[in-house]
Design a protein around this motif. Structure first.
Motif, PDB file in Angstrom:
ATOM      1  N   VAL A 133     -22.603  50.326  32.480  1.00 48.59           N
ATOM      2  CA  VAL A 133     -22.531  51.113  34.115  1.00 48.59           C
ATOM      3  C   VAL A 133     -22.355  52.829  33.552  1.00 48.59           C
ATOM      4  O   VAL A 133     -21.318  52.921  32.776  1.00 48.59           O
ATOM      5  CB  VAL A 133     -22.011  50.061  35.238  1.00 48.59           C
ATOM      6  CG1 VAL A 133     -21.736  51.602  36.172  1.00 48.59           C
ATOM      7  CG2 VAL A 133     -22.709  49.407  35.299  1.00 48.59           C
TER       8      VAL A 133
ATOM      9  N   TRP B  71     -25.691  46.978  27.641  1.00 48.43           N
ATOM     10  CA  TRP B  71     -26.056  48.313  28.658  1.00 48.43           C
ATOM     11  C   TRP B  71     -24.731  48.600  29.839  1.00 48.43           C
ATOM     12  O   TRP B  71     -24.754  47.887  30.173  1.00 48.43           O
ATOM     13  CB  TRP B  71     -27.757  47.844  28.939  1.00 48.43           C
ATOM     14  CG  TRP B  71     -28.297  47.291  28.708  1.00 48.43           C
ATOM     15  CD1 TRP B  71     -28.201  48.026  27.161  1.00 48.43           C
ATOM     16  CD2 TRP B  71     -29.056  46.257  28.892  1.00 48.43           C
ATOM     17  NE1 TRP B  71     -29.811  47.115  26.791  1.00 48.43           N
ATOM     18  CE2 TRP B  71     -30.251  46.098  27.514  1.00 48.43           C
ATOM     19  CE3 TRP B  71     -28.890  45.025  29.151  1.00 48.43           C
ATOM     20  CZ2 TRP B  71     -30.889  44.863  26.968  1.00 48.43           C
ATOM     21  CZ3 TRP B  71     -30.165  44.025  29.070  1.00 48.43           C
ATOM     22  CH2 TRP B  71     -31.072  44.574  28.095  1.00 48.43           C
TER      23      TRP B  71
ATOM     24  N   HIS C 284     -28.533  51.972  41.409  1.00 44.57           N
ATOM     25  CA  HIS C 284     -27.635  50.706  41.680  1.00 44.57           C
ATOM     26  C   HIS C 284     -26.696  49.856  40.123  1.00 44.57           C
ATOM     27  O   HIS C 284     -28.205  49.600  40.486  1.00 44.57           O
ATOM     28  CB  HIS C 284     -28.241  50.160  42.856  1.00 44.57           C
ATOM     29  CG  HIS C 284     -28.555  50.649  43.682  1.00 44.57           C
ATOM     30  ND1 HIS C 284     -27.637  51.268  45.243  1.00 44.57           N
ATOM     31  CD2 HIS C 284     -29.839  51.111  45.052  1.00 44.57           C
ATOM     32  CE1 HIS C 284     -27.712  52.390  46.443  1.00 44.57           C
ATOM     33  NE2 HIS C 284     -30.156  51.866  45.707  1.00 44.57           N
ATOM     34  N   TYR C 285     -26.160  49.889  40.708  1.00 47.72           N
ATOM     35  CA  TYR C 285     -25.360  48.804  40.037  1.00 47.72           C
ATOM     36  C   TYR C 285     -24.218  47.991  40.506  1.00 47.72           C
ATOM     37  O   TYR C 285     -23.835  48.832  41.228  1.00 47.72           O
ATOM     38  CB  TYR C 285     -24.757  49.367  38.907  1.00 47.72           C
ATOM     39  CG  TYR C 285     -25.650  51.019  37.699  1.00 47.72           C
ATOM     40  CD1 TYR C 285     -25.911  49.953  36.669  1.00 47.72           C
ATOM     41  CD2 TYR C 285     -25.603  51.783  37.953  1.00 47.72           C
ATOM     42  CE1 TYR C 285     -27.000  50.672  35.831  1.00 47.72           C
ATOM     43  CE2 TYR C 285     -26.414  52.371  36.558  1.00 47.72           C
ATOM     44  CZ  TYR C 285     -27.079  52.600  35.534  1.00 47.72           C
ATOM     45  OH  TYR C 285     -28.098  52.639  34.693  1.00 47.72           O
ATOM     46  N   THR C 286     -23.692  47.565  39.553  1.00 46.62           N
ATOM     47  CA  THR C 286     -22.601  46.466  40.234  1.00 46.62           C
ATOM     48  C   THR C 286     -22.504  45.716  38.985  1.00 46.62           C
ATOM     49  O   THR C 286     -22.745  45.633  37.742  1.00 46.62           O
ATOM     50  CB  THR C 286     -23.400  45.074  41.014  1.00 46.62           C
ATOM     51  OG1 THR C 286     -22.071  44.268  41.720  1.00 46.62           O
ATOM     52  CG2 THR C 286     -23.798  43.963  40.262  1.00 46.62           C
TER      53      THR C 286
END
Ligand code: ADE
Length: 248
Positions: free
Chosen positions: A191, A189, A179-181
């Protein structure tokens, strides 16, 4: 779901069930949690609940009388719900077991302490025995909280997104994708581009592939039981070939 928890340490449960998703499930009447202190059913002056083991040896054993009295006074005789003993000797708790238990309207969770409970409790009162893993805890309380938590979040209406349980790690036999937000770049870094593409079919494919790859890397034991497509098998074959090539 109506949970009855039988324990010598009800205060262990109070803070956990007062927060977050479990608290909301209780407020909305989706989960009712009743804590019962087994010691309240000990009839002697000092409310003794344990005694020395027949045959000698170290440790103490939970006496049968207060346990039977507690469970039968709350649930009747025979008890009108499954009575689950938390013990390292039980069947291993998994997401599949959580789903199985979530189908009952009522569950009793019995927490052992000391060296264990008198064998007659297991033989004549308990209907199921569950272990949360191959290690030994001081008592069944943490294990009961684990079961309570995993079962409650599966109850209809408890999670905001009704599809959420289907997407969890283990729900389809695989570990979940990453997961990414925001922010899109953190300390340099990024997404992954695909997640920002808005292309839902591509995102779904990427997530499925990540999920498969993670399971292959971290929990290959799960793959044997997971329902895999021909495409999945082809991907795994490719990764295995790459791994062999890397190792020379
Ligand atoms: N009680 C002590 N250890 C336990 C375990 N691993 N699972 C369930 N109950 C326990």
């Amino acid at each position: 779901m109506h949970f009855d928890i039988f324990t010598l340490f009800p205060e262990v449960f109070t803070p956990y069930i007062a927060v977050s998703i479990i608290a909301r499930a209780r407020e909305r009447g989706l989960a009712e949690i009743h804590l019962h202190n087994i010691r309240d059913w000990a009839t002697d002056r000092h409310h003794v609940v344990d005694d020395e083991p027949y045959g000698g040896g170290g440790g103490m054993v939970m006496k049968p009388e207060p346990v039977f009295a507690a469970v039968e006074s709350v649930l009747g005789s025979p008890p009108r719900a499954p009575v689950i003993l938390l013990t390292p000797q039980g069947r291993l708790f998994t997401q599949a077991v959580a789903r199985e238990l979530a189908a009952f309207p009522r569950l009793a969770l019995l927490c052992g302490r000391y060296e264990g409970v008198d064998e007659r409790v297991r033989q004549h009162l308990v209907t199921d025995e569950i272990s949360i893993g191959d290690y030994v805890l001081t008592g069944g309380e943490l294990a009961a909280l684990v079961v309570l938590d995993a079962v409650t979040r599966l109850l209809p209406g408890v999670l905001g997104d009704p599809d959420a349980p289907a997407k969890d790690s283990h729900a389809n036999g695989l570990l979940e994708h990453p997961h990414y937000t925001r922010p899109p770049v953190f300390r340099g870094w990024e997404v992954p581009e695909v997640l920002r593409s808005g292309d839902h079919a591509r995102i779904a494919r990427w997530r499925h592939e990540q999920s498969l790859r993670r399971t292959w890397e971290r929990r290959p034991d799960l793959l044997a039981r997971a329902p895999l497509s021909e495409e999945d098998h082809a991907l795994i074959a490719r990764w295995e070939a790459e791994r062999r090539a890397d190792r020379g």
